[in-house]
Structure formats: C-alpha cells, structure tokens
Design a protein around this motif. Structure first.
Motif, short mmCIF file in Angstrom:
data_model
loop_
_atom_site.label_atom_id
_atom_site.label_comp_id
_atom_site.label_asym_id
_atom_site.label_seq_id
_atom_site.Cartn_x
_atom_site.Cartn_y
_atom_site.Cartn_z
N LEU A 230 12.61 26.49 -5.52
CA LEU A 230 13.80 26.77 -6.24
C LEU A 230 15.10 26.82 -6.43
CD1 LEU A 230 11.08 26.31 -9.20
CD2 LEU A 230 10.95 24.31 -8.06
N GLU A 231 15.64 25.60 -7.17
CA GLU A 231 17.27 26.13 -7.79
C GLU A 231 17.01 27.37 -8.35
OE1 GLU A 231 20.16 25.21 -6.23
OE2 GLU A 231 19.72 23.54 -5.31
N LEU A 232 18.32 28.49 -9.27
CA LEU A 232 18.11 29.14 -9.81
C LEU A 232 17.82 27.81 -11.57
CD1 LEU A 232 17.73 31.67 -11.10
CD2 LEU A 232 20.71 31.58 -11.43
N ALA A 235 14.11 26.67 -11.68
CA ALA A 235 13.43 28.09 -11.67
C ALA A 235 13.25 28.61 -13.57
CB ALA A 235 13.49 29.19 -10.57
N LEU A 236 14.44 28.59 -13.41
CA LEU A 236 14.87 29.18 -15.40
C LEU A 236 14.05 28.17 -15.97
CD1 LEU A 236 18.63 30.08 -14.83
CD2 LEU A 236 16.66 31.84 -15.51
N ALA A 237 13.96 26.65 -15.83
CA ALA A 237 13.46 25.96 -16.84
C ALA A 237 12.03 25.52 -16.96
CB ALA A 237 14.14 24.30 -16.16
N SER A 265 -5.40 30.85 -18.84
CA SER A 265 -5.30 29.44 -19.01
C SER A 265 -4.80 28.36 -19.25
CB SER A 265 -5.98 29.74 -20.80
OG SER A 265 -4.77 29.75 -21.40
N GLN A 266 -3.50 28.70 -18.74
CA GLN A 266 -2.95 28.17 -18.33
C GLN A 266 -2.02 27.99 -17.14
OE1 GLN A 266 -1.18 25.62 -20.67
NE2 GLN A 266 -3.31 27.20 -21.31
N ILE A 267 -2.26 29.31 -16.38
CA ILE A 267 -2.25 29.78 -14.78
C ILE A 267 -2.09 27.84 -13.91
CG2 ILE A 267 -3.10 30.17 -12.64
CD1 ILE A 267 -2.55 33.09 -13.67
N PRO A 268 -3.66 26.84 -14.32
CA PRO A 268 -3.30 25.68 -13.23
C PRO A 268 -2.35 24.73 -13.94
CG PRO A 268 -5.82 26.59 -14.18
CD PRO A 268 -4.79 27.37 -15.26
N LEU A 269 -2.26 24.96 -15.05
CA LEU A 269 -0.93 24.39 -15.13
C LEU A 269 0.48 24.86 -14.25
CD1 LEU A 269 0.64 22.17 -17.32
CD2 LEU A 269 1.21 24.08 -18.90
N LEU A 270 0.71 26.04 -15.01
CA LEU A 270 1.97 26.49 -14.00
C LEU A 270 2.20 25.61 -12.51
CD1 LEU A 270 4.13 28.30 -13.32
CD2 LEU A 270 2.38 30.13 -12.80
N CYS A 271 0.80 26.03 -12.14
CA CYS A 271 0.70 26.04 -10.65
C CYS A 271 0.99 24.39 -9.88
CB CYS A 271 -1.12 25.86 -9.80
SG CYS A 271 -1.24 27.36 -9.81
N ARG A 272 0.42 23.01 -11.42
CA ARG A 272 0.90 21.87 -11.87
C ARG A 272 2.12 21.55 -11.33
NH1 ARG A 272 -4.21 21.01 -14.55
NH2 ARG A 272 -3.06 20.61 -16.63
N MET A 273 2.83 22.82 -12.78
CA MET A 273 4.30 21.99 -12.87
C MET A 273 5.09 22.30 -11.80
SD MET A 273 5.40 23.33 -17.05
CE MET A 273 4.95 24.87 -16.77
N LEU A 274 5.08 23.61 -10.90
CA LEU A 274 5.64 24.30 -9.58
C LEU A 274 5.33 22.92 -8.52
CD1 LEU A 274 7.21 26.23 -8.43
CD2 LEU A 274 4.35 27.40 -7.52
N GLU A 275 4.24 22.61 -8.57
CA GLU A 275 3.66 21.76 -6.99
C GLU A 275 5.06 19.89 -8.17
OE1 GLU A 275 2.86 22.14 -4.57
OE2 GLU A 275 2.38 24.04 -4.83
N GLU A 276 5.15 20.14 -8.98
CA GLU A 276 5.24 18.06 -9.17
C GLU A 276 6.96 18.75 -9.05
OE1 GLU A 276 3.52 17.33 -13.17
OE2 GLU A 276 5.82 17.41 -13.46
N ARG A 277 7.85 19.96 -9.13
CA ARG A 277 8.93 20.58 -9.34
C ARG A 277 9.69 20.12 -7.83
NH1 ARG A 277 10.58 22.47 -15.02
NH2 ARG A 277 8.52 21.80 -15.98
N LEU A 278 8.04 20.76 -6.78
CA LEU A 278 8.68 21.48 -5.45
C LEU A 278 8.86 19.57 -4.90
CD1 LEU A 278 6.83 23.97 -4.46
CD2 LEU A 278 9.15 24.27 -4.39
N GLY A 279 7.81 18.81 -5.44
CA GLY A 279 7.35 17.37 -4.83
C GLY A 279 9.01 16.55 -5.27
N GLU A 280 9.92 16.90 -6.31
CA GLU A 280 11.25 15.99 -6.99
C GLU A 280 12.44 16.42 -5.85
OE1 GLU A 280 11.09 17.09 -10.78
OE2 GLU A 280 9.46 15.97 -11.65
N LYS A 281 12.10 17.95 -5.31
CA LYS A 281 13.16 18.51 -4.72
C LYS A 281 12.73 18.18 -3.17
CE LYS A 281 14.59 22.28 -3.97
NZ LYS A 281 14.34 23.45 -2.93
N GLU A 282 12.04 16.93 -3.00
CA GLU A 282 11.80 16.85 -1.49
C GLU A 282 12.89 15.36 -1.21
OE1 GLU A 282 8.12 16.85 -1.08
OE2 GLU A 282 8.13 19.34 -0.57
#
Ligand code: PXL
Length: 282
Positions: A230-232, A235-237, A265-282
C-alpha cells in the motif's frame, strides 16, 4: 513473503508492543521476526510491573543474524527501554538497513503532554537519533514536541501541525507522520509530510474512550500495509479505520482501559479491509 523484524519490548499482559505487532503483522500476510528489548510483567501503565532489560542480547543476536545472512524487508521499532538502548538500536539500523528495505520508527515515549514514567529527561534526544535513521516516523503530538523542542499544545491550527512536521523532517527522517491530529471536536486523524513536500491527511470520527496500546496497534497496521504494497497514505488510512473498529468493539468491555483494545475479534475485518484496498490498487 516479506519478512520484517520489530524491536520493542514484550509486555506479557496488556496488549501493546510485541503482543500486538506479532498477531497483526502476521495476519496481514507478513512474516514478523522479533528482537525483544525487554520483558515486562505488563506495561508500565499498570500500578506494578517488573522489567528485565534485554539490551545485552541485541548485539549477539545481531551477530548471529549477520552470520546467517538473515535480512529484513522492514525494520520497525517501538517502545525502547532506555536512552542507551536507543544507541544500540541505531547500530542495529546501521547493520541491517539499506538495500531498499523500509525503516519505521514509532518513538513511543509519551502521551497527553507527558513523558512515560520509565524515562528520564535525556530520553527524547536519544530517540531523536533513532528517528534520524528512519524512512518513516510516527510520533503523536506530545512525542513530536519532545523530539523537536516545540511547545506542546492541545489547541492548535494547521500552521502549528505544519511546523511540527517540518521540524520533524529536520531530524533527518524521510517522512514524518503525526498521529492524534484534530481540527474539529469530533474528528481525529493523521497528517504526513515528506522530503519532497508531499502532504497528506486522513481523519476518522473521534472515539470518546481512549485505550492503552492503540498507538502500537496503529504503527503495526501501517507497517503491515506498507509491506503488502500500500502507499503510505492508504496504509495510514487503513490503520486509522482498523483502530476505530477495535475501539468500538471494546466499548462493551468491563476491563480497565489499560488492558487495551479487543483487536483479536477485528482481525478478520482487518484482512478483508486490506484485501479490498489491495484490490483497488490493481
Ligand atoms: O504502548 C507503548 C508501551 C509499550 N511498552 C511498554 C509501555 C508502553 C506505554 O506505556 O509501558 C512497556
């Protein structure tokens, strides 16, 4: 897979430093090596604590890593036990940074206008030397004022934040990102400035309750995001949105705030948010 090493303490209970960095960075798909700088029964915001300084382990561990040819894509430092230890961490950077790896320094040493109780007046100057070695530093406003010598303010405008950021860059780091910035009563966020003059800020709603260890959670998430590409700013957002979700998930807890946020309890959410944002970058 990217490999990072984080240099900070193990506080056995209290959700901060390594007990936050390891699960969060691992969950984000990055191998997380550790170099524990001290072992505490719990962090220092509890009434009682033990602390075993592990400064004498930094050099022998580094020697073996060098002999083994072990390298890191990222080096991330947090709470350090003493001014002397800051010096050792500077030497660690000299040995293991370069070759395009990323160095992130969270100068975890103060909050709400005050230095943490374990530190003496000489500590901020020693931490400023660590910041000098970093690509990215992530202080809060209290830490930024201690690092730069600028007055700490609770009421401020954009010009104050800009000057803090400029003075932080003068320490020698590549990018200064300031956390806990608020221009409106119900909004809280982060602002960065880099050496090319690039500016960025991101705000979320301000949560009413504050918890211990959220700075460590924030920095760990930023590092994980950067390592995944992710761009800085992104990643900060991402880290800001994740910390807000963790605070909200903890609101019903009866445990005191120094036990930290229920990020587990929020780790699954973190993984979803990360994949979503990585997907947006492609
Ligand atoms: O969250 C920062 C932190 C990390 N480690 C220890 C601490 C603190 C803050 O007080 O005491 C040991």
């Amino acid at each position: 897979m990217k490999r990072i090493v984080t240099l900070q303490d193990i506080s056995c209970v209290g959700r901060c430093s390594i007990t936050v960095a390891l699960p969060v960075i691992s969950a984000m798909g990055v191998e997380c090596g550790i170099l524990p700088t001290a072992v505490l029964s719990n962090h220092t915001m509890f009434k009682h604590f033990t602390c075993k300084d592990l400064s004498d382990q930094i050099e022998p561990i580094s020697d073996v890593w060098e002999t083994e040819g072990i390298s890191f894509d990222g080096i991330y430092t947090g709470y350090l036990a003493s001014a002397e230890q800051c010096g050792q961490v500077c030497r660690f950077f000299e040995r293991f940074s370069g070759n395009g790896n990323l160095t992130l320094v969270d100068p975890a040493m103060a909050d709400n206008g005050r230095l943490y109780q374990a530190f003496g007046e000489d500590f901020p100057a020693a931490m400023a030397e660590v910041c000098k070695k970093a690509d990215v530093i992530l202080p809060n406003i209290t830490e930024a004022s201690l690092l730069t010598g600028m007055p700490y303010r609770t009421e401020y405008d954009e010009a104050y934040i800009r000057e803090l950021l400029e003075r932080l860059l003068e320490l020698g780091c590549g990018t200064a990102a300031l956390t806990g910035v608020s221009y409106e009563p119900d909004k809280l966020g982060v602002a960065y400035l880099d050496r090319n003059g690039k500016e960025f800020s991101y705000f979320t709603k301000k949560c009413t309750q504050s918890y211990h260890g959220t700075g460590d959670l924030y920095a760990s998430t930023v590092l994980g995001g950067l390592m995944r590409g992710l761009e800085l700013g992104d990643a900060l957002a991402l880290a800001a949105d994740f910390v807000v979700a963790c605070i909200e998930a903890t609101a019903g807890s009866k445990e005191p705030r120094w036990y930290g946020v229920e990020f587990e309890s929020q780790i699954p959410l973190l993984c979803r948010m990360l994949e979503e944002r990585l997907g947006e970058k492609e």
